[in-house]
Design an enzyme around this catalytic site. Structure first.
Site, short mmCIF file in Angstrom:
data_model
loop_
_atom_site.label_atom_id
_atom_site.label_comp_id
_atom_site.label_asym_id
_atom_site.label_seq_id
_atom_site.Cartn_x
_atom_site.Cartn_y
_atom_site.Cartn_z
CE LYS A 13 29.41 -7.21 30.14
NZ LYS A 13 29.39 -5.78 29.78
NE ARG A 88 23.65 -6.60 26.78
CZ ARG A 88 24.83 -6.93 26.26
NH1 ARG A 88 25.13 -8.19 26.09
NH2 ARG A 88 25.68 -6.00 25.90
NE ARG A 127 34.71 -1.95 22.91
CZ ARG A 127 33.84 -2.54 23.72
NH1 ARG A 127 34.25 -3.32 24.70
NH2 ARG A 127 32.54 -2.35 23.55
NE ARG A 160 31.38 -4.16 19.58
CZ ARG A 160 31.11 -4.67 20.80
NH1 ARG A 160 32.02 -5.41 21.41
NH2 ARG A 160 29.96 -4.45 21.38
NE ARG A 171 26.84 -1.41 23.14
CZ ARG A 171 28.18 -1.52 23.12
NH1 ARG A 171 28.91 -0.61 22.51
NH2 ARG A 171 28.77 -2.53 23.69
P1 AMP Z 1 28.19 -7.13 23.73
O1 AMP Z 1 29.30 -7.56 22.86
O2 AMP Z 1 27.95 -8.04 24.92
O3 AMP Z 1 28.28 -5.68 24.14
O4 AMP Z 1 26.83 -7.26 22.85
C1 AMP Z 1 26.66 -6.50 21.68
C2 AMP Z 1 25.19 -6.40 21.33
O5 AMP Z 1 24.65 -7.71 21.12
C3 AMP Z 1 24.30 -5.79 22.41
O6 AMP Z 1 24.32 -4.38 22.39
C4 AMP Z 1 22.94 -6.37 22.02
O7 AMP Z 1 22.41 -5.71 20.89
C5 AMP Z 1 23.32 -7.78 21.58
N1 AMP Z 1 23.28 -8.71 22.74
C6 AMP Z 1 24.31 -9.42 23.25
N2 AMP Z 1 23.93 -10.15 24.30
C7 AMP Z 1 22.61 -9.90 24.47
C8 AMP Z 1 21.63 -10.34 25.42
N3 AMP Z 1 21.94 -11.17 26.42
N4 AMP Z 1 20.37 -9.86 25.28
C9 AMP Z 1 20.03 -9.02 24.28
N5 AMP Z 1 20.90 -8.56 23.38
C10 AMP Z 1 22.19 -8.99 23.47
#
Ligand code: AMP
Length: 214
Positions: A13, A88, A127, A160, A171
């Site tokens: 994404k 999400r 990654r 990360r 996740r």
């Molecule tokens: P990402 O970089 O989008 O994979 O987000 C990393 C982490 O941030 C996720 O695994 C969640 O813990 C938190 N996070 C990001 N966006 C959201 C969301 N819309 N709702 C809940 N948690 C989020």
């Protein structure tokens, strides 16, 4: 042009969002990036989000909805935006719809990047991210020229915390349970397009341009 990139962690994404930003000149809004920035700066929001993120859990809806809608009120969003990692949950999607409709606006396209679990695990655990500029590499698929060093700015590359095997697996589970129902939500709304996330970056982007138009 108000867009959502939907898909499991590791589907690409962020990569497609960067290409969309370049071509269509709209801001990329990643709630994950906003949280990471807050953690780096030691803010209250960062402190609250950190525990959930490191465990591969979702940050509570109220927190996320507030930061996302706050970001959407900024001037650079008037001609559109690409949301990555938000919404999400179905609750977040409903709140987003309410927020946009109150502004006389709506989501135009939801681009759903789909990738199977096995491939996701390979992508996520391999990654590596630049500690300085945030550029993303992969041990096998996009290796940096020099091991552990960013091609773009020369800083150190790290994994990360939430890209470790255990957290990645968590996740994906959380995604299947909480986020995948959004596919049906937006299918019903009639604005979802499926994109095969294993076609390769350029083919996927061409498919996106086919949907959004030149
Ligand atoms: P990402 O970089 O989008 O994979 O987000 C990393 C982490 O941030 C996720 O695994 C969640 O813990 C938190 N996070 C990001 N966006 C959201 C969301 N819309 N709702 C809940 N948690 C989020």
């Amino acid at each position: 042009m108000n867009l959502i990139l939907l898909g499991p962690p590791g589907a690409g994404k962020g990569t497609q969002a960067a290409k969309i930003v370049e071509k269509y000149n709209i801001p990329h809004i990643s709630t994950g990036d906003i949280f990471r920035e807050n953690i780096k700066n030691g803010t209250e929001l960062g402190k609250k989000a950190k525990e959930y993120m490191n465990a591969g859990q979702l940050v509570p809806d109220e927190l996320v909805i507030e930061i996302a809608t706050d970001r959407l009120t900024k001037d650079d969003c008037t001609d559109g935006f690409v949301l990555d990692g938000f919404p999400r949950t179905v609750f977040q999607a409903e709140e987003l719809d309410k927020f946009l409709s109150a502004m006389g606006s709506k989501i135009d396209h939801v681009l759903y990047l789909d990738v199977n679990r096995e491939e996701l695990m390979i992508r996520i655990t391999g990654r590596r991210i630049c500690t300085n500029c945030g550029a993303s590499f992969h041990l096998v698929n996009i290796p940096p020229k020099q091991d552990g060093i960013c091609d773009v700015c020369g800083a150190e590359l790290i994994q990360r915390k939430d890209d470790s095997e255990e957290t990645a697996s968590n996740r994906i589970e959380v995604y299947n349970r909480e986020t995948k129902p959004l596919v049906e939500y937006y299918e019903k709304a009639g604005n979802l397009s499926h994109i095969d996330g294993t076609l390769g970056l350029e083919n996927e982007f061409n498919a996106i341009v086919g949907i959004l138009g030149e």
